[in-house]
Design a protein around this motif. Structure first.
Motif, PDB file in Angstrom:
ATOM      1  N   ASP A  77       0.343   5.832   4.803  1.00 21.74           N
ATOM      2  CA  ASP A  77      -0.736   5.001   3.897  1.00 21.74           C
ATOM      3  C   ASP A  77      -1.436   5.787   2.939  1.00 21.74           C
ATOM      4  O   ASP A  77      -0.892   6.888   2.170  1.00 21.74           O
ATOM      5  CB  ASP A  77      -1.969   4.541   4.998  1.00 21.74           C
ATOM      6  CG  ASP A  77      -2.327   3.321   4.372  1.00 21.74           C
ATOM      7  OD1 ASP A  77      -1.388   2.392   4.226  1.00 21.74           O
ATOM      8  OD2 ASP A  77      -3.557   2.940   4.122  1.00 21.74           O
ATOM      9  N   LYS A  78      -2.745   5.405   2.516  1.00 29.21           N
ATOM     10  CA  LYS A  78      -3.267   5.978   1.186  1.00 29.21           C
ATOM     11  C   LYS A  78      -4.684   6.104   1.202  1.00 29.21           C
ATOM     12  O   LYS A  78      -5.168   6.558   2.308  1.00 29.21           O
ATOM     13  CB  LYS A  78      -2.915   4.867   0.044  1.00 29.21           C
ATOM     14  CG  LYS A  78      -3.452   3.352   0.389  1.00 29.21           C
ATOM     15  CD  LYS A  78      -2.011   2.778   0.852  1.00 29.21           C
ATOM     16  CE  LYS A  78      -2.460   1.185   0.928  1.00 29.21           C
ATOM     17  NZ  LYS A  78      -1.230   0.394   1.143  1.00 29.21           N
ATOM     18  N   ARG A  79      -5.542   5.280   0.553  1.00 31.47           N
ATOM     19  CA  ARG A  79      -6.930   5.075   0.649  1.00 31.47           C
ATOM     20  C   ARG A  79      -8.020   6.440   0.249  1.00 31.47           C
ATOM     21  O   ARG A  79      -8.962   6.385  -0.486  1.00 31.47           O
ATOM     22  CB  ARG A  79      -7.411   4.771   1.915  1.00 31.47           C
ATOM     23  CG  ARG A  79      -6.744   3.344   2.374  1.00 31.47           C
ATOM     24  CD  ARG A  79      -6.675   3.159   3.827  1.00 31.47           C
ATOM     25  NE  ARG A  79      -5.770   1.911   4.310  1.00 31.47           N
ATOM     26  CZ  ARG A  79      -6.042   0.677   4.393  1.00 31.47           C
ATOM     27  NH1 ARG A  79      -7.300   0.351   4.290  1.00 31.47           N
ATOM     28  NH2 ARG A  79      -5.393  -0.157   4.409  1.00 31.47           N
ATOM     29  N   GLU A 113      -8.395  -1.528   9.085  1.00 27.97           N
ATOM     30  CA  GLU A 113      -7.114  -0.841   9.405  1.00 27.97           C
ATOM     31  C   GLU A 113      -7.142   0.417   8.836  1.00 27.97           C
ATOM     32  O   GLU A 113      -7.428   0.664   7.670  1.00 27.97           O
ATOM     33  CB  GLU A 113      -5.857  -1.842   9.064  1.00 27.97           C
ATOM     34  CG  GLU A 113      -4.428  -1.342   9.256  1.00 27.97           C
ATOM     35  CD  GLU A 113      -3.610  -2.263   9.068  1.00 27.97           C
ATOM     36  OE1 GLU A 113      -3.751  -2.896   8.251  1.00 27.97           O
ATOM     37  OE2 GLU A 113      -2.432  -2.056   9.546  1.00 27.97           O
ATOM     38  N   HIS A 114      -6.535   1.503   9.594  1.00 31.04           N
ATOM     39  CA  HIS A 114      -6.537   2.975   9.243  1.00 31.04           C
ATOM     40  C   HIS A 114      -7.917   3.730   9.080  1.00 31.04           C
ATOM     41  O   HIS A 114      -7.540   5.043   9.025  1.00 31.04           O
ATOM     42  CB  HIS A 114      -5.570   3.064   7.820  1.00 31.04           C
ATOM     43  CG  HIS A 114      -4.200   2.547   7.884  1.00 31.04           C
ATOM     44  ND1 HIS A 114      -3.358   2.970   8.803  1.00 31.04           N
ATOM     45  CD2 HIS A 114      -3.756   1.579   7.223  1.00 31.04           C
ATOM     46  CE1 HIS A 114      -2.211   2.385   8.442  1.00 31.04           C
ATOM     47  NE2 HIS A 114      -2.542   1.593   7.631  1.00 31.04           N
ATOM     48  N   ASN A 159      -9.416  -5.292   0.174  1.00 33.31           N
ATOM     49  CA  ASN A 159      -8.269  -6.248   0.339  1.00 33.31           C
ATOM     50  C   ASN A 159      -8.570  -7.904   0.995  1.00 33.31           C
ATOM     51  O   ASN A 159      -7.900  -8.578   0.898  1.00 33.31           O
ATOM     52  CB  ASN A 159      -7.088  -5.741   1.320  1.00 33.31           C
ATOM     53  CG  ASN A 159      -6.300  -4.906   0.381  1.00 33.31           C
ATOM     54  OD1 ASN A 159      -6.163  -4.816  -0.950  1.00 33.31           O
ATOM     55  ND2 ASN A 159      -5.248  -4.065   0.729  1.00 33.31           N
ATOM     56  N   GLN A 205       1.197 -10.443   1.072  1.00 34.88           N
ATOM     57  CA  GLN A 205       1.876  -9.183   0.721  1.00 34.88           C
ATOM     58  C   GLN A 205       3.404  -9.478   0.360  1.00 34.88           C
ATOM     59  O   GLN A 205       4.071  -8.664   0.022  1.00 34.88           O
ATOM     60  CB  GLN A 205       1.891  -8.428   2.062  1.00 34.88           C
ATOM     61  CG  GLN A 205       0.635  -7.824   2.637  1.00 34.88           C
ATOM     62  CD  GLN A 205       0.281  -6.510   1.834  1.00 34.88           C
ATOM     63  OE1 GLN A 205       1.050  -6.229   0.858  1.00 34.88           O
ATOM     64  NE2 GLN A 205      -0.892  -5.994   2.139  1.00 34.88           N
ATOM     65  N   CYS A 265      -4.456  -1.624  -2.615  1.00 38.69           N
ATOM     66  CA  CYS A 265      -3.688  -2.523  -3.383  1.00 38.69           C
ATOM     67  C   CYS A 265      -4.612  -3.417  -4.550  1.00 38.69           C
ATOM     68  O   CYS A 265      -4.468  -3.276  -5.495  1.00 38.69           O
ATOM     69  CB  CYS A 265      -2.795  -3.552  -2.431  1.00 38.69           C
ATOM     70  SG  CYS A 265      -1.712  -4.328  -2.978  1.00 38.69           S
ATOM     71  N   ARG A 283       4.748  -6.853  14.200  1.00 39.37           N
ATOM     72  CA  ARG A 283       5.416  -6.349  13.174  1.00 39.37           C
ATOM     73  C   ARG A 283       6.633  -6.292  12.992  1.00 39.37           C
ATOM     74  O   ARG A 283       7.483  -6.450  12.099  1.00 39.37           O
ATOM     75  CB  ARG A 283       4.643  -4.975  12.957  1.00 39.37           C
ATOM     76  CG  ARG A 283       4.303  -4.338  11.605  1.00 39.37           C
ATOM     77  CD  ARG A 283       3.711  -3.120  11.352  1.00 39.37           C
ATOM     78  NE  ARG A 283       2.481  -3.294  11.494  1.00 39.37           N
ATOM     79  CZ  ARG A 283       1.501  -2.271  12.260  1.00 39.37           C
ATOM     80  NH1 ARG A 283       2.063  -1.358  13.100  1.00 39.37           N
ATOM     81  NH2 ARG A 283       0.264  -2.198  12.356  1.00 39.37           N
ATOM     82  N   HIS A 309       6.419  -0.951   0.125  1.00 37.21           N
ATOM     83  CA  HIS A 309       5.448  -1.112   0.736  1.00 37.21           C
ATOM     84  C   HIS A 309       5.729  -1.137   2.236  1.00 37.21           C
ATOM     85  O   HIS A 309       6.678  -1.678   2.414  1.00 37.21           O
ATOM     86  CB  HIS A 309       4.473  -2.328   0.584  1.00 37.21           C
ATOM     87  CG  HIS A 309       3.293  -2.700   1.307  1.00 37.21           C
ATOM     88  ND1 HIS A 309       3.065  -3.392   2.397  1.00 37.21           N
ATOM     89  CD2 HIS A 309       2.110  -2.425   0.877  1.00 37.21           C
ATOM     90  CE1 HIS A 309       1.935  -3.448   2.999  1.00 37.21           C
ATOM     91  NE2 HIS A 309       1.376  -2.766   1.913  1.00 37.21           N
ATOM     92  N   ARG A 310       4.880  -0.837   3.373  1.00 40.10           N
ATOM     93  CA  ARG A 310       5.123  -0.979   4.663  1.00 40.10           C
ATOM     94  C   ARG A 310       5.534  -2.371   4.871  1.00 40.10           C
ATOM     95  O   ARG A 310       4.999  -3.426   4.409  1.00 40.10           O
ATOM     96  CB  ARG A 310       3.688  -0.681   5.393  1.00 40.10           C
ATOM     97  CG  ARG A 310       3.921  -0.329   7.028  1.00 40.10           C
ATOM     98  CD  ARG A 310       2.511  -0.099   7.387  1.00 40.10           C
ATOM     99  NE  ARG A 310       2.580   0.162   8.895  1.00 40.10           N
ATOM    100  CZ  ARG A 310       1.416   0.540   9.613  1.00 40.10           C
ATOM    101  NH1 ARG A 310       0.346   0.161   9.250  1.00 40.10           N
ATOM    102  NH2 ARG A 310       1.651   0.672  10.771  1.00 40.10           N
TER     103      ARG A 310
END
Ligand code: SGN
Ligand code: CA
Length: 537
Positions: free
Chosen positions: A368-370, A449-450, A98, A144, A77, A271, A198-199
């Motif tokens: 997700d992404k990355r 994270e991830h 981030n 966020q 992001c 969450r 977004h999540r």
């Protein structure tokens, strides 16, 4: 005699006509940059009709160009946003991940446009940890942001809270600004930035019933077992079955979880509460009417579910909620386009729809992404400017988010600083010569994270050469034409030894061209490890 009279009259009027048209019509275009957060191109019907229909977003491509090979330089992001604003790769603008705030001593294109006489405004998600420079007006989400009843940080009124659904609110603010604050004597540059999709994917109340009763087709790689690729792919924590949380993401109530004794990963109760806990009583009633039923059916089914069933169930719940949020994005883009059309603001406006990166919608079993693989390396890009760009075009050029700053500056007739690293897309948009045969990518946020390992890469239309370099040091070579689903690393296949050599050379050249060297990367690694050891990350 008559002819002479009209000739004389004409020569008297002509200079004033020229003068009049020069002062009356500011020919510099308006610029509207629409960006959503994590919007996969697979979820825009101009690209892919299997999952959802997005008639309003599609209209932008109908009026202009659909880019099928648009990508980001770092698929996460805030770094993507920093690249967009500065026209520089992450290692030069400093926003590599981030975690750290954006360095506001960077020069950004909105600052230059503002100085050059543009009126500027930003509404929605920025995610920089600080406020943007170069804007006459902004109302941005803190960090966020939230889907329901969100707070905003505003330039003129400080922090405010607004009741309602975030996508509708950001659009209200945007149209309000156009109606009430826009100075018609100046061209404007407007950034309209959605939080959705977004999540953790809370849709508008009006879409709950329809979206939770729709079934979506599965991608062919939903059950990818990650063989044939490097350890980085196996190590990532973004598998829908293993890492998506039942309650936080899929909205299974904590009490249902407890009664079924389901072990849960991560902080999912937090969450769940973080978004669902913000609903006011009326909103909660609407949500409960739908999610009570889902919870009841889930409670009955769960004891007999195999792992495969669970994966399928979670994928459906994921798609219902994720795509549900996009319903409102498309409606609201339509609302803005209608306003622009009604007020004759479309013709001379360079209008862009994009996302800060793409997203996995179950491909490789992921969310997700990355990663550098297509679904998150690529990003949607639709551009229109009826006065200058022919309608109905498609382009497979290798364009990047790195190119926006110089594109907008050129459209505004403002000289871009020499150290910006992109390439203006204007010639390409106008069907003039424009070339690029490879792009560069570098992802940094790890460990985090991830758990996607750091990697950099060169990408051509045919290949990706990827170096995962942080924990393990391994290379991947993907043949994009023969293996479009990106399931096979052919780095050690002798058939590719010549192409491997060429790509290594191209990669080395790009690292020099963009001034990314291992010493710089090492700085960020050191800084990250130091902060991690002090508990700051
Ligand atoms: C949050 C999400 C992650 C996501 C990052 C970055 N977790 O931390 O899944 O990868 O944002 O997203 S959540 O449980 O808090 O939703 S980004 O778009 O801002 O880069
Ligand atoms: Ca994002």
């Amino acid at each position: 005699k008559k002819t002479i009279f009209y000739f004389l009259l004409g020569s008297l009027l002509l200079p004033s006509t020229i003068l009049f048209s020069q002062t009356k019509q500011p020919s510099r275009p308006n610029i509207i940059f629409i960006m959503s957060d994590d919007h996969a191109y697979q979820a825009i019907s101009a690209y892919d009709k299997r999952l959802i229909s997005t008639p309003n977003i599609d209209k932008i491509a109908k009026n202009g160009v659909l880019f099928t090979n648009a990508s980001v330089t770092n698929s996460i992001c805030a770094p993507s946003r920093a690249t967009i604003l500065t026209g520089k790769h992450s290692h030069l603008n400093g926003k590599v991940d981030n975690h750290f705030s954006f360095d506001t001593s960077n020069v950004t294109f909105p600052q230059l446009l503002q100085k050059g006489g543009y009126q500027t405004a930003m509404f929605g998600k920025l995610h920089f940890g600080n406020s943007p420079k170069g804007f006459d007006q902004f109302k941005i989400l803190p960090d966020q942001g939230n889907y329901y009843n969100p707070d905003f940080i505003t330039k003129k009124e400080g922090k405010i809270n607004v009741t309602g659904y975030v996508t509708d609110i950001i659009t209200d603010m945007t149209i309000d600004w156009l109606q009430k604050e826009r100075d018609p004597a100046k061209p404007f540059m407007l950034m309209y930035l959605h939080k959705a999709p977004h999540r953790s994917w809370l849709m508008a109340e009006r879409h709950l019933k329809e979206m939770t009763s729709t079934a979506f087709p599965e991608p062919p790689t939903l059950f990818d077992d990650y063989t044939g690729r490097t350890g980085a792919v196996k190590e990532a924590e973004m598998n829908i079955l293993q890492h998506m949380s039942w309650s936080g993401d899929n909205k299974i109530y904590p009490k249902t979880m407890d009664s079924l004794h389901i072990p849960e990963i991560g902080f999912d109760k937090r969450r769940f509460e973080a978004e669902m806990g913000r609903l006011n009583p009326t909103q909660k009633t609407h949500f409960n009417a739908v999610y009570d039923l889902i919870n009841a059916e889930f409670s009955k089914a769960y004891p007999r579910m195999t792992d495969q069933d669970k994966m399928r169930w979670k994928y459906q719940r994921y798609m219902q909620d994720y795509l549900g949020t996009i319903k409102a994005v498309d409606e609201n883009v339509g609302r803005l386009l209608d306003y622009l059309e009604a007020n004759h603001l479309l013709e001379n406006t360079l209008l862009v729809y994009t996302s800060d990166q793409g997203f996995y919608l179950g491909e490789h079993g992921w969310f997700d992404k990355r990663f550098i693989y297509d679904e998150s390396f690529k990003t949607p890009l639709l551009v229109s400017w009826p006065n200058q760009i022919k309608a109905g075009q498609k382009s497979d050029a290798l364009v990047q988010n790195l190119d926006f700053a110089q594109t907008f500056l050129e459209a505004a007739g403002i000289q871009a600083p020499a150290d910006m690293q992109g390439q203006s897309l204007l010639p390409l948009l106008k069907n003039q010569a424009w070339e690029r045969d490879a792009v560069y990518y570098h992802y940094y946020e790890y460990p985090a994270e991830h758990m996607v390992n750091r990697h950099y890469a060169v990408i051509t239309k045919k290949y990706k050469l990827i170096h995962y370099y942080f924990k393990e040091d391994v290379w991947e070579l993907i043949d994009r034409e023969k293996d479009p689903m990106e399931l096979k690393n052919v780095y050690n296949d002798p058939a590719y030894s010549a192409i491997k050599k060429t790509l290594h050379k191209q990669l080395a050249e790009l690292r020099v061209k963009y001034k990314d060297n291992s010493a710089l990367s090492q700085n960020y690694i050191d800084r990250f490890l130091k902060d991690a050891s002090e508990g700051k990350v």
